[in-house]
Design an enzyme around this catalytic site. Structure first.
Site, short mmCIF file in Angstrom:
data_model
loop_
_atom_site.label_atom_id
_atom_site.label_comp_id
_atom_site.label_asym_id
_atom_site.label_seq_id
_atom_site.Cartn_x
_atom_site.Cartn_y
_atom_site.Cartn_z
N CYS A 189 0.76 -1.24 0.00
CA CYS A 189 0.00 0.00 0.00
C CYS A 189 0.80 1.30 0.00
O CYS A 189 0.76 2.06 -0.97
CB CYS A 189 -0.95 -0.03 1.18
SG CYS A 189 -0.18 -0.66 2.70
N HIS A 219 -1.86 7.52 3.77
CA HIS A 219 -0.85 6.46 3.85
C HIS A 219 0.56 6.90 3.46
O HIS A 219 1.43 6.06 3.25
CB HIS A 219 -1.27 5.25 3.02
CG HIS A 219 -1.21 3.97 3.80
ND1 HIS A 219 -0.45 3.81 4.93
CD2 HIS A 219 -1.81 2.77 3.60
CE1 HIS A 219 -0.59 2.59 5.39
NE2 HIS A 219 -1.42 1.94 4.62
#
Lengths: 531, 531
Positions: free
Chosen positions: A88, A151
């Site tokens: 991710c 993120h």
């Protein structure tokens, strides 16, 4: 940092920089006259851990994604589209920077070839030196919003509004939890620069039933943003980074129990419906012909989550690995009036191409002082042309594989260690390709393993080194690899250090809510990355 | 003959016959008023060893089947459609008889649960007692043609023109060879009742390059037949049983080297183009709205052929096995004006359903003196309704598995024996699901292995027997199994005896050609079926 590719590859080293070259070549192809407005809008619909095989149009047997299948019928499908990394945070950092994690710092040197990301304890994040796509768009008059998961770092200096976004609704991290707010704080949800609540406290996810209305909130945020910009005639970039298909998987009440695939399928169905709403909003507002929309995912489906994870279709293994299941993404481009309907692109693409493509289409010069790994897809989108380009599959600091044309060379192979595997963490459930799905990090740089992804997309048959096809195809791949490595200046690794003190104890805005938590003393330590 | 299903199942036995019941239930559903002509034409486009994953619309990554994808866009896709058996001859006998191989005799009792078919030495074939679909259609005014592979027996009494077909262009067997015409004769090619040549002598296949114009011949045969019947206003049934994707795979010069997938993909591309030509012919002649066309395949892709075989997409293993990869078929129904375009059917279907569906649509009564395993798909096709029905997965004489709804119970598991496997014959390349892909015939009838095909189409996760879903779903499956077995009257096994004397030494018509070969003395022996 080890970039151990063996003597063989060193022989190919030259000072030529492949990546700038590919970028230039693509710009050259994209010289067709513009038929769209000067500043088209851009939308990225980025899924989280969704697999290539999760869409009907990519062969999911239950065919439960009518809106995405329709989007493909009206747009262009990219069956050969890649993440920049099989997990991710690095994938997302690459999407926004147009550069591989090894360049933008989203990797670790704690352990050779180990995956790393940005958990709540991570100290690092996106460096200020990295120029992100929204920063460049912002400078040229775009208004940018990120909805969902960021993120690229937990600490405030790494947050979206510091890196080119004008608006944010979402969280810096995954919706992990529930936590106790003592040992670990629950993940905050932000509206722009301020926290407006926390997962499991204000934004509920029922861990027993999987019920949560988060996706509905994210859909509403998207359509409202589009409507607000459109009313003002304001060019925009919307980055819809939803996360319902990341563990713990969730869906709202209306979708629970509606899929033949279980909760994971319920989440896919709700996201599919959200995509339908967003495209319909663009059409209703009459800006569909001035908005390029990409649908894709950040990495392969999390096969270790078993039936709580998605499907990588015919591809080998999943998230965390550099097999096709870890890196091949379900990608659709949609731009009525500009992209002819029902096309299947033969272009090998990458999430990093959004960077170069959007800049190209908005006539914004790309940064000239650094290597950019993305290429502009303008010519692929508008004229169905194909540009030759390599794909580099990294795991942490290690170049594991490279693809050129329809051939892929594995320089290293690894799934995960036997100790972890025997605990039931399996990145390749039901799959076992001898010599490929190794549980030891295995160095093949002196004789890379060649796969024909055209005839063998599932990576089941290693081509023999003495075969004519091997002798024909391998040199060009190795030349692309050596060019890549010779021009490579690794960024400062951002994912080496962890510290409980940097967790989300007291996010900006917590005072107003009376919700600040006491932070522990700073005790930095080297993060542990098990695979 | 062993139908070893254990004591548990015996407890469920009753005298109720499930299959007649299912057939009746479907007829009941199909009571909508006909909007089509009294005798619609029927076309079955049957592929050979083509896999579920070989079509773009079913997720083949290269997406090289534009005509089939278009056929699906204009018609109805059946993602849950099954062969009656994981190999060729039994599957084809079932397609034409509407009955499982265990009933129509297309199985062996030489060895428990072993696959058998009709090689050139086979003594048996389709029994006269079996009533085939073309026989019934013929009696009601249809003209029927088979183009390509028959596979229901080598000896003249078993040939198509003895069993309801009016015309034949093709061969009784696969295009194996070249043979020496001494130890083994080359396979004859027939026009109607007479041989018109042999493979490798008159109908060339270049075993080095894979070049052959056979598919082009089969396309021309199909369009000419359609044109001839249409001109006369003659209702017709065309059974287009082409075999280019069966080993040895072939394609004509124009298609060689055009696929990213190699020779196998070239063959798929040529067949896809042939489907396009056939559908275009129906449209050009204005009979498309009066012709129901089904596209499907006889069994799963031959995974043991590696990249010379097809793809079963996300499904486990392939041809010869009762895992999904052996039995799930890429199926499309097309009937402009009657089937709404772009539908995805949720109906679990079977090749045997063609029998019941065509009879239903042509208002021809189905035989009432025997069990029919097919159900009419009229209601599924015209009204998108779904009829609950079980699927029974046989291997030879052994019921290996059963599906009901989205759940599948494995009563027995087997791939092939270790001795064969160690010689490199692998039905599950790169796949290894512990407990499922066993190399020993393993009896699970006392506690069948349950799979949720909705969440787990790849059969990777065996559901635990103490789970609530197991306790909820297993009884209904076992009840369907016991009903099936209790009403079962196995036919006389046709695939036990072999004899070199029955090979194609002197097919009818050989005298006229001066091409009769001397047959050896009859020496019948029990056929050897290795897996």
């Amino acid at each position: 940092m080890a970039l151990n590719l063996g003597l063989l590859l060193l022989l190919f080293y030259s000072s030529y920089s492949c990546c700038l070259s590919f970028s230039e070549s693509a710009t050259g192809l994209g010289s067709s006259s513009l038929r769209f407005e000067e500043k088209p809008n851009f939308v990225i619909l980025l899924m989280d851990d969704m697999g290539w095989g999760d869409l009907g149009v990519f062969g999911e047997p239950s065919k439960e994604t009518p809106n995405l299948d329709q989007m493909a019928a009206e747009g262009m499908l990219f069956p050969d589209f890649y993440s920049a990394n099989p997990i991710c945070s690095p994938s997302r950092a690459s999407l926004l920077s147009g550069r591989l994690p090894i360049r933008n710092g989203f990797y670790t040197t704690n352990k050779l070839g180990h995956d790393a990301y940005t958990p709540q304890v991570i100290v690092g994040g996106i460096p200020d030196e990295e120029i992100l796509l929204p920063e460049l768009l912002q400078k040229h008059g775009y208004r940018n919003k990120i909805i969902g998961k960021w993120h690229l770092g937990q600490q405030p200096q790494y947050h979206p509004l510091k890196h080119g976004f004008d608006e944010w609704f979402g969280a810096p991290n995954c919706h992990f939890g529930p936590f106790d707010d003592k040992k670990t704080p629950n993940i905050p949800v932000y509206k722009d620069a301020d926290m407006v609540g926390r997962y499991y406290e204000d934004f509920l996810i029922d861990r027993k039933t999987g019920e949560s209305n988060l996706t509905q909130i994210y859909i509403k945020e998207a359509t409202s943003f589009i409507e607000a910009q459109t009313t003002k005639g304001q060019p925009f970039f919307l980055y819809w980074a939803v996360d319902a298909t990341h563990e713990p998987v969730y869906a709202s009440r209306d979708f629970l129990g509606t899929s033949r695939r279980g909760l994971y399928g319920d989440a896919v169905r709700e996201l599919d419906s959200g995509v339908g709403e967003i495209l319909a909003t663009l059409q209703r507002l009459g800006v569909d012909k001035n908005t390029l929309v990409f649908f894709t995912s950040d990495n392969g489906a999390a096969t270790y989550a078993k039936t709580n994870g998605g499907s990588n279709g015919p591809f080998l293994c999943g998230k965390q690995t550099t097999f096709e299941g870890g890196s091949r993404e379900p990608t659709i481009a949609w731009w009525p009036g500009h992209i002819s309907p029902g096309q299947v692109s033969k272009q090998t693409g990458s999430l990093m191409d959004f960077f170069s493509t959007f800049l190209d289409l908005a006539s914004i010069p790309a940064p000239a002082d650094r290597a950019i790994d993305g290429i502009s897809l303008r010519s692929a989108l508008l004229h169905s042309n194909v540009t030759d380009r390599p794909i580099f599959y990294y795991r942490g600091d290690l170049l594991m594989a490279a693809r050129l044309g329809q051939y892929k060379a594995h320089l290293w192979t690894w799934t995960n260690g036997l100790e972890e595997y025997h605990k039931g963490i399996d990145f390749c459930p039901g799959e076992n390709v001898e010599g490929l799905t190794t549980h030891k990090q295995t160095n093949h740089t002196d004789s890379p393993l060649l796969i024909d992804l055209g005839a063998d997309p599932g990576e089941k048959y290693i081509i023999k080194p003495h075969s004519s096809v091997y002798r024909k195809e391998m040199p060009a791949i190795l030349e692309a690899v050596s060019k890549h490595l010779s021009g490579l200046k690794p960024g400062v690794p951002q994912l080496n250090w962890c510290d409980s003190a940097v967790m989300n104890w007291a996010p900006q805005g917590c005072e107003k809510l009376g919700r600040c938590l006491p932070a522990p003393k700073s005790q930095p330590y080297k993060c542990v990355w098990p695979h």
